[in-house]
Design a protein around this motif. Structure first.
Motif, PDB file in Angstrom:
ATOM      1  N   UNK A  20       9.550   3.431  10.153  1.00  0.00           N
ATOM      2  CA  UNK A  20       9.132   4.435  10.905  1.00  0.00           C
ATOM      3  C   UNK A  20       7.754   4.518  11.016  1.00  0.00           C
ATOM      4  N   UNK A  21       6.964   5.518  11.415  1.00  0.00           N
ATOM      5  CA  UNK A  21       5.735   5.443  11.857  1.00  0.00           C
ATOM      6  C   UNK A  21       4.528   6.068  11.150  1.00  0.00           C
ATOM      7  N   UNK A  22       3.415   6.095  11.456  1.00  0.00           N
ATOM      8  CA  UNK A  22       2.180   6.389  10.224  1.00  0.00           C
ATOM      9  C   UNK A  22       1.065   7.355  11.014  1.00  0.00           C
ATOM     10  N   UNK A  23       0.225   8.016  10.016  1.00  0.00           N
ATOM     11  CA  UNK A  23      -0.709   8.808  10.532  1.00  0.00           C
ATOM     12  C   UNK A  23      -1.569   8.427  11.652  1.00  0.00           C
ATOM     13  N   UNK A  24      -2.649   8.308  11.835  1.00  0.00           N
ATOM     14  CA  UNK A  24      -3.463   7.877  13.130  1.00  0.00           C
ATOM     15  C   UNK A  24      -3.030   8.694  14.462  1.00  0.00           C
ATOM     16  N   UNK A  25      -1.639   8.539  14.797  1.00  0.00           N
ATOM     17  CA  UNK A  25      -1.004   9.169  15.767  1.00  0.00           C
ATOM     18  C   UNK A  25      -1.178  10.728  15.747  1.00  0.00           C
ATOM     19  N   UNK A  26      -1.157  11.238  14.466  1.00  0.00           N
ATOM     20  CA  UNK A  26      -1.453  12.576  14.168  1.00  0.00           C
ATOM     21  C   UNK A  26      -2.918  12.902  14.962  1.00  0.00           C
ATOM     22  N   UNK A  71       5.248  -4.762   7.417  1.00  0.00           N
ATOM     23  CA  UNK A  71       5.858  -3.503   8.037  1.00  0.00           C
ATOM     24  C   UNK A  71       5.256  -2.272   7.514  1.00  0.00           C
ATOM     25  N   UNK A  72       5.654  -1.050   8.084  1.00  0.00           N
ATOM     26  CA  UNK A  72       5.248  -0.162   7.221  1.00  0.00           C
ATOM     27  C   UNK A  72       6.266   1.026   7.757  1.00  0.00           C
ATOM     28  N   UNK A  73       6.172   1.953   6.950  1.00  0.00           N
ATOM     29  CA  UNK A  73       7.262   3.015   7.185  1.00  0.00           C
ATOM     30  C   UNK A  73       7.283   3.891   5.773  1.00  0.00           C
ATOM     31  N   UNK A  74       8.353   4.921   5.709  1.00  0.00           N
ATOM     32  CA  UNK A  74       8.448   6.023   4.694  1.00  0.00           C
ATOM     33  C   UNK A  74       9.397   5.123   3.518  1.00  0.00           C
ATOM     34  N   UNK A  75       8.464   4.872   2.528  1.00  0.00           N
ATOM     35  CA  UNK A  75       9.291   4.136   1.392  1.00  0.00           C
ATOM     36  C   UNK A  75       9.221   5.050   0.043  1.00  0.00           C
ATOM     37  N   UNK A  76      10.051   4.438  -0.947  1.00  0.00           N
ATOM     38  CA  UNK A  76       9.691   5.098  -2.402  1.00  0.00           C
ATOM     39  C   UNK A  76       8.461   4.680  -2.788  1.00  0.00           C
ATOM     40  N   UNK A  77       7.822   5.587  -3.890  1.00  0.00           N
ATOM     41  CA  UNK A  77       6.756   5.038  -4.699  1.00  0.00           C
ATOM     42  C   UNK A  77       7.422   4.116  -5.727  1.00  0.00           C
ATOM     43  N   UNK A  78       7.418   2.667  -5.367  1.00  0.00           N
ATOM     44  CA  UNK A  78       8.107   1.727  -6.280  1.00  0.00           C
ATOM     45  C   UNK A  78       7.492   0.492  -5.829  1.00  0.00           C
ATOM     46  N   UNK A  86       9.089   9.621  -5.745  1.00  0.00           N
ATOM     47  CA  UNK A  86       8.460  10.344  -4.754  1.00  0.00           C
ATOM     48  C   UNK A  86       8.545   9.198  -3.789  1.00  0.00           C
ATOM     49  N   UNK A  87       8.456   9.648  -2.239  1.00  0.00           N
ATOM     50  CA  UNK A  87       8.399   8.967  -1.240  1.00  0.00           C
ATOM     51  C   UNK A  87       7.211   9.152  -0.373  1.00  0.00           C
ATOM     52  N   UNK A  88       6.856   8.025   0.598  1.00  0.00           N
ATOM     53  CA  UNK A  88       5.647   8.306   1.223  1.00  0.00           C
ATOM     54  C   UNK A  88       5.632   7.142   2.252  1.00  0.00           C
ATOM     55  N   UNK A  89       4.533   7.251   3.259  1.00  0.00           N
ATOM     56  CA  UNK A  89       4.341   6.121   4.116  1.00  0.00           C
ATOM     57  C   UNK A  89       3.689   5.026   3.383  1.00  0.00           C
ATOM     58  N   UNK A  90       3.939   3.947   3.664  1.00  0.00           N
ATOM     59  CA  UNK A  90       3.326   2.595   3.086  1.00  0.00           C
ATOM     60  C   UNK A  90       3.487   1.593   3.731  1.00  0.00           C
ATOM     61  N   UNK A  91       2.588   0.369   3.545  1.00  0.00           N
ATOM     62  CA  UNK A  91       2.680  -0.839   4.269  1.00  0.00           C
ATOM     63  C   UNK A  91       3.329  -1.853   3.155  1.00  0.00           C
ATOM     64  N   UNK A  92       4.151  -2.600   3.659  1.00  0.00           N
ATOM     65  CA  UNK A  92       4.985  -3.532   2.693  1.00  0.00           C
ATOM     66  C   UNK A  92       5.376  -4.774   3.398  1.00  0.00           C
ATOM     67  N   UNK A  93       5.798  -5.766   2.368  1.00  0.00           N
ATOM     68  CA  UNK A  93       5.827  -7.170   3.037  1.00  0.00           C
ATOM     69  C   UNK A  93       7.498  -7.522   2.813  1.00  0.00           C
ATOM     70  N   UNK A 115       0.889  -1.054  -0.124  1.00  0.00           N
ATOM     71  CA  UNK A 115      -0.008  -0.004   0.022  1.00  0.00           C
ATOM     72  C   UNK A 115       0.700   1.188   0.015  1.00  0.00           C
ATOM     73  N   UNK A 116       0.380   2.136  -0.825  1.00  0.00           N
ATOM     74  CA  UNK A 116       0.981   3.739  -0.686  1.00  0.00           C
ATOM     75  C   UNK A 116       0.038   4.517  -0.093  1.00  0.00           C
ATOM     76  N   UNK A 117       0.502   5.450   0.837  1.00  0.00           N
ATOM     77  CA  UNK A 117      -0.402   6.483   1.612  1.00  0.00           C
ATOM     78  C   UNK A 117      -0.424   7.841   0.651  1.00  0.00           C
ATOM     79  N   UNK A 118      -1.460   8.434   0.414  1.00  0.00           N
ATOM     80  CA  UNK A 118      -1.515   9.566  -0.182  1.00  0.00           C
ATOM     81  C   UNK A 118      -1.726  10.688   0.907  1.00  0.00           C
ATOM     82  N   UNK A 119      -0.971  11.611   1.154  1.00  0.00           N
ATOM     83  CA  UNK A 119      -1.324  12.468   2.320  1.00  0.00           C
ATOM     84  C   UNK A 119      -0.915  13.971   1.855  1.00  0.00           C
ATOM     85  N   UNK A 120      -1.664  14.806   2.632  1.00  0.00           N
ATOM     86  CA  UNK A 120      -1.873  16.303   2.220  1.00  0.00           C
ATOM     87  C   UNK A 120      -0.195  17.005   2.173  1.00  0.00           C
ATOM     88  N   UNK A 121       0.455  16.544   3.188  1.00  0.00           N
ATOM     89  CA  UNK A 121       1.653  17.054   3.560  1.00  0.00           C
ATOM     90  C   UNK A 121       2.728  16.791   2.328  1.00  0.00           C
TER      91      UNK A 121
END
Lengths: 325, 325
Positions: free
Chosen positions: A116-122, A100-107, A78-85, A50-56
């Motif tokens: 690293x960590x993800x939204x929700x906590x925001x 796992x999840x964290x900040x990855x390339x869009x690839x 581009x890089x962004x938060x995502x879920x990966x295997x 999964x790739x996450x699309x976020x306003x920031x």
């Protein structure tokens, strides 16, 4: 050791962006990735799901200097938060198949050394730590059906607050009341006079404003805040694509009403993540907290999903599913 | 009991004011006051000695609705803080000749039933309570030679901060360095580019901004704040006489730099008054805290002294001495 190579499709930022981002600001590129990993290293090879699309991410498309975050680099993914295997791992804390999840390339595949960590906590940190909420207070959330807003509204209801949200589409406004349990909701695009709209829903004023949009909405909110109100500034999405931001005229209200207005970023609250999970997981399991995601399918749909965010096309948290595994 | 009458000159607000106030917005009126006071009542007759001219009075000259403070009433005397001498008293807590201070009419004699508190506490509460200052931090004060600013700068120096002030006149700028001990000071009217001026004095950014002016200065400060900076919003004098306030464009900095911006009013901090006196009196006696007053002489000079405040004619705290006794 024989080198294992894979094709790796990537989404590249072509150039810095001005105004609203367009799909043509990005391009697809076919590259090759080496999958070899040295045992005992802290390197992990991920298959991105999964790739996450976020306003920031809009800010990162501009040429930034001295900002809280780095610009994307034109010519690179581009890089962004995502879920990966996990595919391959040098670090024995991981096993093949781990999610796992964290900040990855869009690839399709990424080689990383940290997670690293993800939204929700925001939403969690912004509401509980910045807003200093109390039972019975009145809460207004803008961009309320978005990834952060939908959670803030539900947290506020759980605490016994009166909660109103705004959004820009009928479907989103309906969802705020029927799905997320907001007391009231309105479509800001249908309001001639935002001040009048806020007075209708908050005849006695607003204790807490969870700010996601900025500009005219902020000006209207300022005059409708109560004494000693609090404004948690999480985002200003209405301003990100403007060459010159709208001026905010009613800041004198900060004095007259002794308002605290505080910007925050989730980076400062990562230490709350375990506490957040402890709270949120049972609530999700019990059905007390719900969430709505807008899932675009396929790697090719990522640029349009990201661009759509800035005209409010998404309904709920925008993600891109790029792999079913 | 025979009625004792006195002539009582008053300064009347003729009408609500738009734009910069003019002397002609006020007029003198001769009235009569009865000096009889019933023993055991809480009534006190005062001979007014000093009138205080303060920026917040501009707001009271406009027609306000739902503000933190009431408008002056056209046709009635202006009111403001002042120092007075007790002439007659029904309350045994007072004696003839006692010096008291509080909120009175702009008139030679006032009949009051309560007493209230004065400025100074604004600087004290704003700096120590709202700014959360720490030794070694960098502090910027606008309108720094004014009644509040001159004290804030001295408090910040006492704590071991680096302090820079701005003012709009050479005499004031000089005074900031020579009299009040600011590290640096500049004339904002001589700066083409406020952002560049702030970068000159704060190459590493500003931890604390004590905001007295608003508008363009606030915009320039926002981009020069450090991470986790604090802005105490005490006043926005540059905006009080404008039909439409200037827009503030750089509020996104609140997020990127996690800035807390908080408005405050001295009303909320009156309980600190004893603590303030305990701190300030020995410091004044020891010569560690100094103050500069701009004293206009005579009741007739009050309207021009008040009006002059809004074009920065005063040097230091503006008061009007209306009686020598």
């Amino acid at each position: 050791m024989a080198e294992e190579m894979m094709n790796n499709k990537q989404i590249i930022l072509k150039h810095y962006v001005e105004g609203y981002p367009k799909e043509s600001d990005m391009e697809f590129k076919n590259s090759i990735i080496k999958l070899n990993v040295q045992q005992g290293s802290n390197v992990v090879v991920l298959k991105n799901i999964y790739l996450s699309c976020d306003p920031y991410m809009r800010n990162r498309m501009s040429k930034l200097e001295g900002s809280y975050i780095q610009s994307f680099t034109p010519g690179y993914p581009i890089t962004g938060y995502g879920v990966s295997k996990v595919l391959k791992y040098g670090d024995s804390n991981f096993q093949e198949g781990d999610l796992v999840w964290g900040m990855n390339g869009w690839e399709e595949y990424s080689i990383v050394t940290t997670t690293q960590r993800m939204p929700g906590v925001t939403a969690y940190a912004g509401f509980y730590e910045v807003c200093s909420p109390k039972k019975g207070e009145t809460v207004f959330v803008s961009a309320a059906s978005g990834a952060v807003g939908q959670l803030v509204g539900q947290f506020a209801k759980m605490l016994g607050c009166y909660v109103v949200g705004s959004a820009g589409k009928k479907q989103k406004v309906d969802m705020l009341k029927t799905k997320f349990g907001f007391d009231e909701a309105f479509n800001y695009k249908e309001e001639q006079d935002l001040d009048a709209a806020l007075k209708r829903y908050f005849p006695d004023g607003i204790d807490i404003y969870f700010e996601n949009v900025g500009g005219k909405m902020l000006d209207a909110v300022l005059v409708n805040m109560k004494l000693h109100g609090r404004i948690a500034v999480c985002g200003m999405i209405s301003q990100y694509n403007l060459d010159k931001t709208e001026g905010v005229h009613n800041l004198f209200c900060l004095i007259a009403k002794r308002i605290r207005m505080e910007g925050f970023l989730v980076f400062d609250y990562y230490h709350l993540y375990p506490k957040y999970l402890e709270m949120i997981i049972p609530q999700i399991k019990a059905g007390n907290i719900v969430y709505v995601e807008d899932i675009a399918e396929g790697f090719e749909s990522a640029p349009s999903a990201l661009v759509g965010l800035f005209s409010g096309l998404n309904v709920g948290k925008q993600v891109v599913m790029i792999s079913c595994e």
